[in-house]
Design a protein around this motif. Structure first.
Motif, PDB file in Angstrom:
ATOM      1  N   ARG A  19       3.898  16.071  -0.679  1.00 22.96           N
ATOM      2  CA  ARG A  19       3.520  16.911   0.462  1.00 22.96           C
ATOM      3  C   ARG A  19       3.354  16.101   1.740  1.00 22.96           C
ATOM      4  NH1 ARG A  19      -1.006  18.762   3.154  1.00 22.96           N
ATOM      5  NH2 ARG A  19      -2.415  17.511   1.871  1.00 22.96           N
ATOM      6  N   GLN A  20       2.708  14.967   1.672  1.00 21.80           N
ATOM      7  CA  GLN A  20       2.386  14.180   2.863  1.00 21.80           C
ATOM      8  C   GLN A  20       3.301  12.995   3.098  1.00 21.80           C
ATOM      9  OE1 GLN A  20      -1.603  13.761   1.195  1.00 21.80           O
ATOM     10  NE2 GLN A  20      -2.435  14.387   3.176  1.00 21.80           N
ATOM     11  N   GLY A  21       4.080  12.606   2.105  1.00 23.85           N
ATOM     12  CA  GLY A  21       4.930  11.439   2.245  1.00 23.85           C
ATOM     13  C   GLY A  21       4.132  10.155   2.185  1.00 23.85           C
ATOM     14  N   VAL A  22       4.546   9.153   2.950  1.00 23.85           N
ATOM     15  CA  VAL A  22       3.924   7.828   2.933  1.00 23.85           C
ATOM     16  C   VAL A  22       2.628   7.823   3.745  1.00 23.85           C
ATOM     17  CG1 VAL A  22       4.179   5.455   3.775  1.00 23.85           C
ATOM     18  CG2 VAL A  22       6.087   6.585   2.586  1.00 23.85           C
ATOM     19  N   LYS A  23       1.593   7.231   3.178  1.00 23.55           N
ATOM     20  CA  LYS A  23       0.356   6.945   3.892  1.00 23.55           C
ATOM     21  C   LYS A  23      -0.009   5.484   3.605  1.00 23.55           C
ATOM     22  CE  LYS A  23      -0.369  11.000   5.689  1.00 23.55           C
ATOM     23  NZ  LYS A  23      -0.297  11.205   7.148  1.00 23.55           N
ATOM     24  N   ILE A  24       0.053   4.654   4.606  1.00 25.44           N
ATOM     25  CA  ILE A  24      -0.130   3.216   4.428  1.00 25.44           C
ATOM     26  C   ILE A  24      -1.613   2.859   4.415  1.00 25.44           C
ATOM     27  CG2 ILE A  24       0.277   0.952   5.458  1.00 25.44           C
ATOM     28  CD1 ILE A  24       2.901   2.063   6.575  1.00 25.44           C
ATOM     29  N   CYS A  25      -2.046   2.203   3.343  1.00 28.73           N
ATOM     30  CA  CYS A  25      -3.435   1.756   3.238  1.00 28.73           C
ATOM     31  C   CYS A  25      -3.613   0.386   3.888  1.00 28.73           C
ATOM     32  CB  CYS A  25      -3.858   1.689   1.774  1.00 28.73           C
ATOM     33  SG  CYS A  25      -3.590   3.217   0.849  1.00 28.73           S
ATOM     34  N   GLU A  26      -2.707  -0.558   3.562  1.00 26.44           N
ATOM     35  CA  GLU A  26      -2.816  -1.920   4.078  1.00 26.44           C
ATOM     36  C   GLU A  26      -1.425  -2.491   4.323  1.00 26.44           C
ATOM     37  OE1 GLU A  26      -5.640  -3.494   4.636  1.00 26.44           O
ATOM     38  OE2 GLU A  26      -7.097  -2.307   3.516  1.00 26.44           O
ATOM     39  N   ILE A  27      -1.313  -3.328   5.340  1.00 28.42           N
ATOM     40  CA  ILE A  27      -0.153  -4.202   5.506  1.00 28.42           C
ATOM     41  C   ILE A  27      -0.682  -5.595   5.800  1.00 28.42           C
ATOM     42  CG2 ILE A  27       1.750  -4.822   7.043  1.00 28.42           C
ATOM     43  CD1 ILE A  27       2.588  -2.014   7.205  1.00 28.42           C
ATOM     44  N   GLN A  28      -0.170  -6.587   5.078  1.00 28.08           N
ATOM     45  CA  GLN A  28      -0.648  -7.946   5.277  1.00 28.08           C
ATOM     46  C   GLN A  28       0.442  -8.934   4.890  1.00 28.08           C
ATOM     47  OE1 GLN A  28      -4.018  -7.891   2.580  1.00 28.08           O
ATOM     48  NE2 GLN A  28      -2.845  -8.845   0.959  1.00 28.08           N
ATOM     49  N   GLN A  29       0.208 -10.216   5.148  1.00 28.80           N
ATOM     50  CA  GLN A  29       1.139 -11.259   4.751  1.00 28.80           C
ATOM     51  C   GLN A  29       1.271 -11.280   3.229  1.00 28.80           C
ATOM     52  OE1 GLN A  29      -0.445 -14.874   6.337  1.00 28.80           O
ATOM     53  NE2 GLN A  29      -0.074 -14.319   8.466  1.00 28.80           N
ATOM     54  N   ALA A  30       2.500 -11.367   2.746  1.00 29.41           N
ATOM     55  CA  ALA A  30       2.718 -11.376   1.305  1.00 29.41           C
ATOM     56  C   ALA A  30       2.217 -12.653   0.654  1.00 29.41           C
ATOM     57  CB  ALA A  30       4.198 -11.175   1.003  1.00 29.41           C
ATOM     58  N   SER A  31       2.044 -13.713   1.436  1.00 31.12           N
ATOM     59  CA  SER A  31       1.540 -14.972   0.870  1.00 31.12           C
ATOM     60  C   SER A  31       0.109 -14.827   0.368  1.00 31.12           C
ATOM     61  CB  SER A  31       1.605 -16.092   1.909  1.00 31.12           C
ATOM     62  OG  SER A  31       0.788 -15.796   3.031  1.00 31.12           O
ATOM     63  N   LEU A  32      -0.571 -13.756   0.788  1.00 31.33           N
ATOM     64  CA  LEU A  32      -1.930 -13.504   0.332  1.00 31.33           C
ATOM     65  C   LEU A  32      -1.955 -12.718  -0.978  1.00 31.33           C
ATOM     66  CD1 LEU A  32      -3.431 -12.460   3.790  1.00 31.33           C
ATOM     67  CD2 LEU A  32      -3.658 -14.681   2.663  1.00 31.33           C
ATOM     68  N   SER A  33      -0.763 -12.373  -1.498  1.00 28.17           N
ATOM     69  CA  SER A  33      -0.657 -11.514  -2.680  1.00 28.17           C
ATOM     70  C   SER A  33      -0.002 -12.257  -3.838  1.00 28.17           C
ATOM     71  CB  SER A  33       0.180 -10.272  -2.351  1.00 28.17           C
ATOM     72  OG  SER A  33      -0.341  -9.570  -1.249  1.00 28.17           O
ATOM     73  N   LEU A  34      -0.304 -11.782  -5.045  1.00 31.17           N
ATOM     74  CA  LEU A  34       0.403 -12.226  -6.250  1.00 31.17           C
ATOM     75  C   LEU A  34       1.143 -11.018  -6.799  1.00 31.17           C
ATOM     76  CD1 LEU A  34      -2.372 -14.351  -8.016  1.00 31.17           C
ATOM     77  CD2 LEU A  34      -0.447 -15.180  -6.659  1.00 31.17           C
ATOM     78  N   PHE A  35       2.436 -11.174  -7.042  1.00 31.91           N
ATOM     79  CA  PHE A  35       3.235 -10.025  -7.473  1.00 31.91           C
ATOM     80  C   PHE A  35       3.309  -9.958  -8.995  1.00 31.91           C
ATOM     81  CE2 PHE A  35       4.564 -10.710  -3.092  1.00 31.91           C
ATOM     82  CZ  PHE A  35       4.465  -9.412  -2.604  1.00 31.91           C
ATOM     83  N   ASN A  36       2.132  -9.752  -9.616  1.00 32.55           N
ATOM     84  CA  ASN A  36       2.077  -9.677 -11.069  1.00 32.55           C
ATOM     85  C   ASN A  36       2.802  -8.460 -11.613  1.00 32.55           C
ATOM     86  OD1 ASN A  36       0.459 -12.013 -11.272  1.00 32.55           O
ATOM     87  ND2 ASN A  36      -1.405 -10.849 -10.895  1.00 32.55           N
ATOM     88  N   GLY A  37       2.950  -7.433 -10.783  1.00 34.50           N
ATOM     89  CA  GLY A  37       3.620  -6.222 -11.240  1.00 34.50           C
ATOM     90  C   GLY A  37       5.129  -6.301 -11.209  1.00 34.50           C
ATOM     91  N   ASP A  38       5.666  -7.405 -10.691  1.00 33.41           N
ATOM     92  CA  ASP A  38       7.125  -7.521 -10.552  1.00 33.41           C
ATOM     93  C   ASP A  38       7.816  -7.430 -11.905  1.00 33.41           C
ATOM     94  OD1 ASP A  38       9.427  -7.774  -9.056  1.00 33.41           O
ATOM     95  OD2 ASP A  38       9.402  -9.954  -9.056  1.00 33.41           O
ATOM     96  N   THR A  39       7.214  -8.011 -12.940  1.00 32.74           N
ATOM     97  CA  THR A  39       7.848  -8.001 -14.256  1.00 32.74           C
ATOM     98  C   THR A  39       7.873  -6.613 -14.880  1.00 32.74           C
ATOM     99  OG1 THR A  39       5.738  -8.589 -15.297  1.00 32.74           O
ATOM    100  CG2 THR A  39       7.218 -10.400 -14.708  1.00 32.74           C
ATOM    101  N   TYR A  40       7.061  -5.702 -14.375  1.00 29.79           N
ATOM    102  CA  TYR A  40       7.044  -4.334 -14.910  1.00 29.79           C
ATOM    103  C   TYR A  40       8.116  -3.455 -14.268  1.00 29.79           C
ATOM    104  CZ  TYR A  40       2.721  -5.428 -17.307  1.00 29.79           C
ATOM    105  OH  TYR A  40       1.784  -5.989 -18.157  1.00 29.79           O
ATOM    106  N   ARG A  41       8.879  -4.018 -13.350  1.00 30.97           N
ATOM    107  CA  ARG A  41       9.961  -3.261 -12.734  1.00 30.97           C
ATOM    108  C   ARG A  41      11.167  -3.165 -13.657  1.00 30.97           C
ATOM    109  NH1 ARG A  41      11.485  -6.535  -8.170  1.00 30.97           N
ATOM    110  NH2 ARG A  41      12.793  -4.811  -7.465  1.00 30.97           N
ATOM    111  N   GLU A  42      11.133  -3.885 -14.775  1.00 32.29           N
ATOM    112  CA  GLU A  42      12.197  -3.833 -15.791  1.00 32.29           C
ATOM    113  C   GLU A  42      13.552  -4.168 -15.184  1.00 32.29           C
ATOM    114  OE1 GLU A  42      11.871   0.006 -17.549  1.00 32.29           O
ATOM    115  OE2 GLU A  42       9.924  -0.405 -18.447  1.00 32.29           O
TER     116      GLU A  42
END
Length: 394
Positions: free
Chosen positions: A28-51
């Motif tokens: 109904r509402q489409g995209v609603k952005i909660c946060e945007i930040q430098q990716a160097s501050l993140s760990l992409f642990n979910g990447d392996t779940y993208r199959e």
């Protein structure tokens, strides 16, 4: 996707930022952005779940995108949490990876090449290479822009925003299109009154809220709360008193050391629930994490999507627990799931239009006379509310 004619500046003849957005998405509402930040501050642990196979991981995609602009670079290990990122860049024979700042400036190639000015300052290919380094390290060199003109510093235009959620969020309020992609929000002074909860509820016109400290990451200090508990939470984060003062939960303990004079409150927006097959097909309230590159090169903007996935709370919507336990994601395995192609396409369509506008505003950002360009913003605590607008065509 190239977008000519949307702002740049003499200060940023070229720019490239590796970023991550956490967002909600519903039909109904489409995209609603909660946060945007430098990716160097993140760990992409979910990447392996993208199959997906390794060659299309987020880190590999980043390497490919960087190479499309300039194949050479230096990445400094110290201060970058994501060691997979360092490994992906260092895997290229054209990239060097000194351990720290001393190692960087001891590198003979860097000492020589970083001083060579590009033949065309508007073309990333004319530079001697990229420099990927934590701002906490680079910031000790007050004249780095003059000292190393031959390298293109990744994330440079995002440095003024890295430590303050309010500074980044207010960029959305300055653009009509960007404003539609944020939930209603406000920035409130840390002055407790009995009427503050009612004031916030009235101004944001909702009954569920996300409270955020301006300078924390990895979910620390983020509290999701219903109206019935809002006053109790506000009293604690402002006065540090009450029952919550004894909590061991990082959502509350982070506020004990928060030094900003104000805090951000957003309307809570829910994504359409998803089921996770490897978690007994239970229903979860997800947040989408999207990794992307913003590039400004040859006076044109480009957006490169590197990958996305869902992350969820540790409790499903049908399990027993409090509201925050079922609605705040924890960024830990196995609470991830891939995003279906149709949803990815719809999210990309909205972001592909909006992100160049955000990047343009980052490039054009000028601090007020009381702000230092790269220092954390303390601000005036000025209240600002962005009106929510439905997204058409979703």
């Amino acid at each position: 996707m190239a977008s000519p004619g949307i702002g740049g500046s003499e200060k940023y003849p070229v720019d490239l930022c590796y970023m991550v957005a956490d967002l909600k998405y519903n039909a109904r509402q489409g995209v609603k952005i909660c946060e945007i930040q430098q990716a160097s501050l993140s760990l992409f642990n979910g990447d392996t779940y993208r199959e997906l196979p390794e060659e299309v991981s987020i880190h590999k995609e980043l390497s490919h995108v960087l190479a499309s602009y300039n194949k050479k670079g230096w990445v400094v290990d110290e201060g970058i949490a994501d060691k997979k990122l360092i490994a992906a860049l260092a895997d290229s024979p054209s990239w060097r990876h000194p351990r720290d700042l001393i190692g960087l400036f001891s590198d003979e190639q860097f000492k020589t090449q970083s001083k060579l000015r590009p033949t065309d300052k508007n073309d990333l290919a004319s530079y001697q290479g990229f420099l990927y380094i934590s701002w906490s390290l680079l910031s000790v060199i007050y004249d780095f822009e003059d000292r190393i003109p031959g390298v293109a510093i990744i994330d440079k235009s995002s440095f003024p925003f890295w430590i303050d959620k309010y500074r980044m969020t207010r960029l959305f309020a300055e653009d009509e299109l960007l404003a539609t992609l944020k939930p209603k929000w406000g920035n409130y002074k840390k002055t407790y009154t009995k009427g503050l909860a009612a004031k916030i509820a009235r101004e944001l016109d909702c009954d569920t809220f996300v409270i955020k400290p301006r300078g924390n990451f990895m979910g620390k200090g983020v509290i999701i709360v219903r109206l019935s508990e809002l006053d109790t939470v506000l009293r604690y984060i402002i006065t540090k008193k009450g029952a919550l003062a004894e909590s061991k939960n990082s959502a509350y303990t982070a506020w004990r050391h928060d030094t900003f004079d104000s805090f951000v409150v957003e309307q809570f927006i829910a994504s359409d629930p998803i089921r996770i097959p490897h978690l007994d097909n239970k229903r979860y309230q997800p947040t989408m994490r999207v990794a992307f590159v913003l590039a400004y090169n040859n006076q044109k903007h480009d957006v490169h999507f590197l990958g996305e996935y869902w992350k969820t709370p540790h409790l499903s919507l049908d399990e027993s627990g409090n509201f925050m336990e079922k609605n705040k994601d924890i960024c830990e395995p196995p609470f991830y799931r891939s995003v279906d192609a149709k949803t990815s396409q719809k999210v990309h369509e909205q972001l592909r239009v909006a992100l160049p506008r955000l990047h343009s505003k980052m490039l054009q950002f000028s601090p007020s006379s009381s702000e230092d360009l790269y220092a954390p913003l303390r601000g005036e605590g000025v209240h600002m509310v962005v009106q929510e607008q439905p997204v058409s065509g979703t």
